[in-house]
Design a protein around this motif. Sequence first.
Motif, PDB file in Angstrom:
ATOM      1  N   ALA A 130       0.862  -1.456  -0.046  1.00 22.62           N
ATOM      2  CA  ALA A 130      -0.233   0.011  -0.011  1.00 22.62           C
ATOM      3  C   ALA A 130       0.844   1.165   0.164  1.00 22.62           C
ATOM      4  CB  ALA A 130      -0.759   0.092   1.242  1.00 22.62           C
ATOM      5  N   TYR A 131       1.526   1.464  -1.102  1.00 19.00           N
ATOM      6  CA  TYR A 131       2.508   2.740  -1.270  1.00 19.00           C
ATOM      7  C   TYR A 131       1.778   4.031  -0.655  1.00 19.00           C
ATOM      8  CZ  TYR A 131       4.224  -0.795  -4.833  1.00 19.00           C
ATOM      9  OH  TYR A 131       4.648  -2.054  -4.997  1.00 19.00           O
ATOM     10  N   TRP A 132       0.680   4.149  -0.864  1.00 21.98           N
ATOM     11  CA  TRP A 132      -0.286   5.469  -0.524  1.00 21.98           C
ATOM     12  C   TRP A 132      -0.232   5.414   1.392  1.00 21.98           C
ATOM     13  CZ3 TRP A 132      -4.212   3.615   3.006  1.00 21.98           C
ATOM     14  CH2 TRP A 132      -4.571   2.297   2.707  1.00 21.98           C
ATOM     15  N   ASN A 133      -0.007   4.510   2.070  1.00 22.34           N
ATOM     16  CA  ASN A 133       0.038   4.475   3.175  1.00 22.34           C
ATOM     17  C   ASN A 133       1.441   4.656   3.913  1.00 22.34           C
ATOM     18  OD1 ASN A 133      -0.244   4.137   5.976  1.00 22.34           O
ATOM     19  ND2 ASN A 133      -1.515   2.343   5.751  1.00 22.34           N
ATOM     20  N   PRO A 134       1.830   5.969   4.569  1.00 19.62           N
ATOM     21  CA  PRO A 134       3.009   5.934   5.073  1.00 19.62           C
ATOM     22  C   PRO A 134       3.384   5.290   6.062  1.00 19.62           C
ATOM     23  CG  PRO A 134       1.627   8.120   5.092  1.00 19.62           C
ATOM     24  CD  PRO A 134       0.647   6.908   4.746  1.00 19.62           C
ATOM     25  N   ALA A 135       2.763   4.300   6.666  1.00 19.90           N
ATOM     26  CA  ALA A 135       3.080   3.151   7.504  1.00 19.90           C
ATOM     27  C   ALA A 135       3.706   1.955   6.857  1.00 19.90           C
ATOM     28  CB  ALA A 135       1.930   2.549   8.207  1.00 19.90           C
ATOM     29  N   LEU A 136       3.923   2.118   5.611  1.00 20.47           N
ATOM     30  CA  LEU A 136       4.290   1.035   4.669  1.00 20.47           C
ATOM     31  C   LEU A 136       5.837   1.256   4.859  1.00 20.47           C
ATOM     32  CD1 LEU A 136       4.304  -1.155   2.391  1.00 20.47           C
ATOM     33  CD2 LEU A 136       5.047   1.253   0.956  1.00 20.47           C
ATOM     34  N   ARG A 137       6.300   2.291   5.283  1.00 20.53           N
ATOM     35  CA  ARG A 137       7.682   2.452   5.196  1.00 20.53           C
ATOM     36  C   ARG A 137       8.279   1.771   6.742  1.00 20.53           C
ATOM     37  NH1 ARG A 137       7.154   8.947   4.518  1.00 20.53           N
ATOM     38  NH2 ARG A 137       5.578   8.564   2.625  1.00 20.53           N
ATOM     39  N   GLN A 138       7.708   1.270   7.566  1.00 25.21           N
ATOM     40  CA  GLN A 138       8.204   0.588   8.976  1.00 25.21           C
ATOM     41  C   GLN A 138       7.690  -0.931   8.892  1.00 25.21           C
ATOM     42  OE1 GLN A 138       6.366   3.908   9.483  1.00 25.21           O
ATOM     43  NE2 GLN A 138       8.143   4.664   9.002  1.00 25.21           N
ATOM     44  N   GLN A 139       7.216  -1.249   7.682  1.00 27.58           N
ATOM     45  CA  GLN A 139       7.231  -2.758   7.554  1.00 27.58           C
ATOM     46  C   GLN A 139       8.222  -3.596   7.307  1.00 27.58           C
ATOM     47  OE1 GLN A 139       3.651  -3.447   8.644  1.00 27.58           O
ATOM     48  NE2 GLN A 139       3.959  -1.166   8.943  1.00 27.58           N
ATOM     49  N   THR A 140       8.262  -4.794   7.799  1.00 27.42           N
ATOM     50  CA  THR A 140       9.111  -5.873   7.260  1.00 27.42           C
ATOM     51  C   THR A 140       8.473  -6.996   6.472  1.00 27.42           C
ATOM     52  OG1 THR A 140       9.076  -7.089   9.475  1.00 27.42           O
ATOM     53  CG2 THR A 140      10.813  -5.268   9.077  1.00 27.42           C
ATOM     54  N   LEU A 141       7.236  -7.056   6.549  1.00 23.55           N
ATOM     55  CA  LEU A 141       6.531  -8.231   6.044  1.00 23.55           C
ATOM     56  C   LEU A 141       5.326  -7.502   5.057  1.00 23.55           C
ATOM     57  CD1 LEU A 141       5.968 -11.436   5.459  1.00 23.55           C
ATOM     58  CD2 LEU A 141       4.547 -11.159   7.288  1.00 23.55           C
ATOM     59  N   LEU A 142       5.138  -7.900   3.798  1.00 31.25           N
ATOM     60  CA  LEU A 142       4.063  -7.282   3.015  1.00 31.25           C
ATOM     61  C   LEU A 142       3.288  -8.425   2.352  1.00 31.25           C
ATOM     62  CD1 LEU A 142       5.702  -3.933   1.595  1.00 31.25           C
ATOM     63  CD2 LEU A 142       4.060  -4.101   3.574  1.00 31.25           C
ATOM     64  N   LEU A 143       1.900  -8.100   2.093  1.00 33.77           N
ATOM     65  CA  LEU A 143       1.108  -9.360   1.278  1.00 33.77           C
ATOM     66  C   LEU A 143       0.938  -8.845   0.034  1.00 33.77           C
ATOM     67  CD1 LEU A 143      -0.594 -11.980   1.123  1.00 33.77           C
ATOM     68  CD2 LEU A 143      -2.453 -10.302   1.749  1.00 33.77           C
ATOM     69  N   ASN A 144       1.476  -9.736  -0.961  1.00 31.61           N
ATOM     70  CA  ASN A 144       1.393  -9.325  -2.403  1.00 31.61           C
ATOM     71  C   ASN A 144       0.021  -9.818  -2.808  1.00 31.61           C
ATOM     72  OD1 ASN A 144       1.471  -9.498  -5.071  1.00 31.61           O
ATOM     73  ND2 ASN A 144       3.676  -9.873  -5.234  1.00 31.61           N
ATOM     74  N   PRO A 145      -0.717  -8.609  -3.339  1.00 34.27           N
ATOM     75  CA  PRO A 145      -2.151  -9.047  -3.662  1.00 34.27           C
ATOM     76  C   PRO A 145      -2.282  -9.845  -4.979  1.00 34.27           C
ATOM     77  CG  PRO A 145      -1.795  -6.589  -4.052  1.00 34.27           C
ATOM     78  CD  PRO A 145      -0.471  -7.306  -3.384  1.00 34.27           C
ATOM     79  N   GLN A 146      -1.299  -9.675  -5.930  1.00 31.84           N
ATOM     80  CA  GLN A 146      -1.458 -10.446  -7.004  1.00 31.84           C
ATOM     81  C   GLN A 146      -1.151 -12.181  -6.922  1.00 31.84           C
ATOM     82  OE1 GLN A 146       0.664  -9.023 -10.375  1.00 31.84           O
ATOM     83  NE2 GLN A 146       1.377 -10.941 -11.071  1.00 31.84           N
ATOM     84  N   SER A 147      -0.034 -12.165  -5.996  1.00 31.14           N
ATOM     85  CA  SER A 147       0.364 -13.629  -5.666  1.00 31.14           C
ATOM     86  C   SER A 147      -0.286 -14.296  -4.719  1.00 31.14           C
ATOM     87  CB  SER A 147       1.778 -13.826  -5.708  1.00 31.14           C
ATOM     88  OG  SER A 147       2.363 -13.219  -4.684  1.00 31.14           O
ATOM     89  N   GLY A 148      -0.554 -13.372  -3.743  1.00 28.92           N
ATOM     90  CA  GLY A 148      -1.126 -13.893  -2.385  1.00 28.92           C
ATOM     91  C   GLY A 148      -0.041 -14.442  -1.280  1.00 28.92           C
ATOM     92  N   ALA A 149       1.152 -14.032  -1.896  1.00 28.79           N
ATOM     93  CA  ALA A 149       2.452 -14.636  -1.129  1.00 28.79           C
ATOM     94  C   ALA A 149       3.023 -13.418  -0.060  1.00 28.79           C
ATOM     95  CB  ALA A 149       3.733 -14.910  -1.967  1.00 28.79           C
ATOM     96  N   PRO A 150       3.260 -13.883   1.132  1.00 28.55           N
ATOM     97  CA  PRO A 150       4.077 -12.834   1.962  1.00 28.55           C
ATOM     98  C   PRO A 150       5.349 -12.606   1.953  1.00 28.55           C
ATOM     99  CG  PRO A 150       3.862 -14.916   3.054  1.00 28.55           C
ATOM    100  CD  PRO A 150       3.207 -15.220   1.908  1.00 28.55           C
TER     101      PRO A 150
END
Length: 212
Positions: A130-150
């Motif tokens: 979620a590039y629009w969300n500033p909290a993205l910059r503090q994350q170490t794990l993201l869910l890929n909505p295309q593949s469903g992979a963490p």
Amino acid sequence: MIGVRDKALGLAFASACALGSAHAAEWRFRVLLDGVAIGEHRFSVTRAEGERQVVTEADFVVKFLGIPVYRYRHQASESWRGDCVTQLAAFTDDDGKVSRVRARAADDGRLDVSVNGASRSLPGCTMTFAYWNPALRQQTLLLNPQSGAPERVRVHRLGDAALDVRGEPVVAQHWRIEGPAAPLDVWYSAQGDWIGLDATVAGGRRLSYRLQ
């Protein structure tokens, strides 16, 4: 920097409006491959009473001598509470390779994810890319909505630079997301609003998003 504006384009909320207690924002990005326009990617976020509803639509066509040689379509609907995804439904057609991803917050606090019928569970407070969300910059794990992979990621800031947005150079913050795939360069206005993205894709080609 001579000739560089630092106005943040009136916030990157390209069309923001207030509707009572609800707030809506939309980003429309022109998508280019090696500088040639191939389509558009749109994001809309509606927020009310502590929840967000996010809708994403992308449609790209790459042509060679006027003949389509690659087509990409993606649609996703997400529900958020705070900075956590609580529900996701995504469909992607990557040049004939189709994926359907669904996710829902479970009673035990985890996020149940299904990809073309195969299931897995993730930590309950998980974000997508979620590039629009500033909290993205503090994350170490993201869910890929295309593949469903963490995807394990590292997000860090690089130096500021001028980015062309709507035909004007704008002072932009440069952030990089590093993970299992090629790095993503994400650009924000001085106020922290998302205004662009660059990535290297198959064949070493350059994919770019520029705010319209």
